[in-house]
Design an enzyme around this catalytic site. Structure first.
Site, PDB file in Angstrom:
ATOM      1  N   ALA A  67       0.807  -1.224   0.000  1.00 13.45           N
ATOM      2  CA  ALA A  67       0.000   0.000   0.000  1.00 13.45           C
ATOM      3  C   ALA A  67       0.836   1.267   0.000  1.00 13.45           C
ATOM      4  O   ALA A  67       0.412   2.304  -0.525  1.00 13.45           O
ATOM      5  CB  ALA A  67      -0.946  -0.005   1.197  1.00 13.45           C
TER       6      ALA A  67
ATOM      7  N   ARG B 134      -3.706   0.692   7.245  1.00 11.10           N
ATOM      8  CA  ARG B 134      -3.184   0.689   8.616  1.00 11.10           C
ATOM      9  C   ARG B 134      -2.939   2.105   9.143  1.00 11.10           C
ATOM     10  O   ARG B 134      -2.501   2.279  10.257  1.00 11.10           O
ATOM     11  CB  ARG B 134      -1.864  -0.091   8.662  1.00 11.10           C
TER      12      ARG B 134
ATOM     13  N   ILE C   4      -4.700  -3.579  -4.998  1.00 12.73           N
ATOM     14  CA  ILE C   4      -5.811  -3.892  -5.902  1.00 12.73           C
ATOM     15  C   ILE C   4      -6.214  -2.661  -6.709  1.00 12.73           C
ATOM     16  O   ILE C   4      -7.296  -2.606  -7.280  1.00 12.73           O
ATOM     17  CB  ILE C   4      -7.030  -4.425  -5.106  1.00 12.73           C
TER      18      ILE C   4
ATOM     19  N   HIS D  67      -3.669 -10.008  -4.452  1.00 13.21           N
ATOM     20  CA  HIS D  67      -4.916  -9.716  -3.742  1.00 13.21           C
ATOM     21  C   HIS D  67      -6.042  -9.349  -4.716  1.00 13.21           C
ATOM     22  O   HIS D  67      -7.040  -8.761  -4.321  1.00 13.21           O
ATOM     23  CB  HIS D  67      -4.707  -8.595  -2.717  1.00 13.21           C
TER      24      HIS D  67
ATOM     25  N   SER E  50       5.658  -1.992   1.626  1.00 10.86           N
ATOM     26  CA  SER E  50       5.003  -3.114   2.306  1.00 10.86           C
ATOM     27  C   SER E  50       5.571  -3.265   3.708  1.00 10.86           C
ATOM     28  O   SER E  50       6.790  -3.211   3.905  1.00 10.86           O
ATOM     29  CB  SER E  50       5.202  -4.412   1.526  1.00 10.86           C
TER      30      SER E  50
END
Length: 245
Positions: free
Chosen positions: A23, A35, A102, A118, A191
């Protein structure tokens, strides 16, 4: 030798280089890391909002919460980090990308060899007949109040091509893992390396370059670690690699 030159040396001298992205590479495109408690994640728990249970058993809630996230991702644009990875692939210095994201931004940036572990938000499929459709088909049905959206071919339930919390991992995960069997260097970008089973992948390679704002469990094993903005670091790496070609 500084970290930038060490990273460039590894990339230039390795026979096979792959990237693993999370992300953090997409935050510069305006997509919050789930997060980070920012954006829509201040209002919902993504592990519930994007869960298989919510999708199948509480579709009226899923299409108010989780679906909103998926729809938003379709409107974002790649940033300098995505573009730098695509350029490294074009130059023959990066053989592919395994991504936890994604958001489709690697494809939009021009990367070709992408393993989306994912899933993705470009398409949807029918859970009964398996037919594939573009995401816009779901969007039109949801906007018309069809919850859950149904397949025009067989009447089955449509779902996004996203790996929800509670789903099995897709074929792309196994295929991506096999790519790392003969990979010399893995560039980890954005990551936390804390989500299983993706966090096992760095064990497959001899050399690691980690670019992440926060420390990861693999920092001590990595050859080079950057706790900096990924767009900035990847752009600098690309510029130095181009000088060596």
């Amino acid at each position: 030798m500084d970290n930038l030159q060490k990273a460039v040396d590894l990339i230039v001298n390795s026979k096979k280089v792959f990237a693993l992205t999370g992300a953090g590479i997409s935050t510069d495109s305006g997509i919050p890391d789930f997060r980070s408690n920012t954006g829509y994640y201040t209002k919902m728990d993504p592990t519930l909002a994007l869960s298989k249970d919510r999708l199948l058993n509480h579709p009226e809630i899923f299409y108010k919460e989780g679906y909103v996230i998926l729809e938003d991702l379709n409107d974002q644009k790649p940033n300098k980090g995505h573009i730098a990875l695509a350029k490294l692939e074009e130059l023959g210095k990066l053989q592919g990308i395994i991504t936890q994201n994604i958001d489709n931004l690697h494809a939009k940036a021009g990367s070709k060899n992408i393993y989306e572990v994912h899933g993705e938000t470009r398409g949807i499929h029918c859970m009964s007949c398996g037919h594939e459709f573009k995401f816009d088909v779901m969007k039109k049905k949801v906007e018309a109040g069809e919850i859950p959206p149904k397949c025009d071919d067989c009447g089955g339930t449509l779902r996004p091509n996203v790996v929800m919390f509670g789903d099995m991992m897709p074929d792309d995960f196994e295929r991506g893992a096999r790519e790392l069997d003969n990979t010399d260097t893995l560039i980890v970008v954005g990551s936390s390396l804390s989500v299983s089973p993706v966090n096992f992948l760095p064990n497959y390679v001899d050399h690691l370059i980690i670019i992440n704002n926060d420390p990861t469990p693999f920092d001590n094993r990595a050859d080079v670690v950057f706790h900096e903005n990924s767009s900035k670091v990847l752009t600098e790496i690309l510029e130095e690699v181009e000088k060596r070609i």
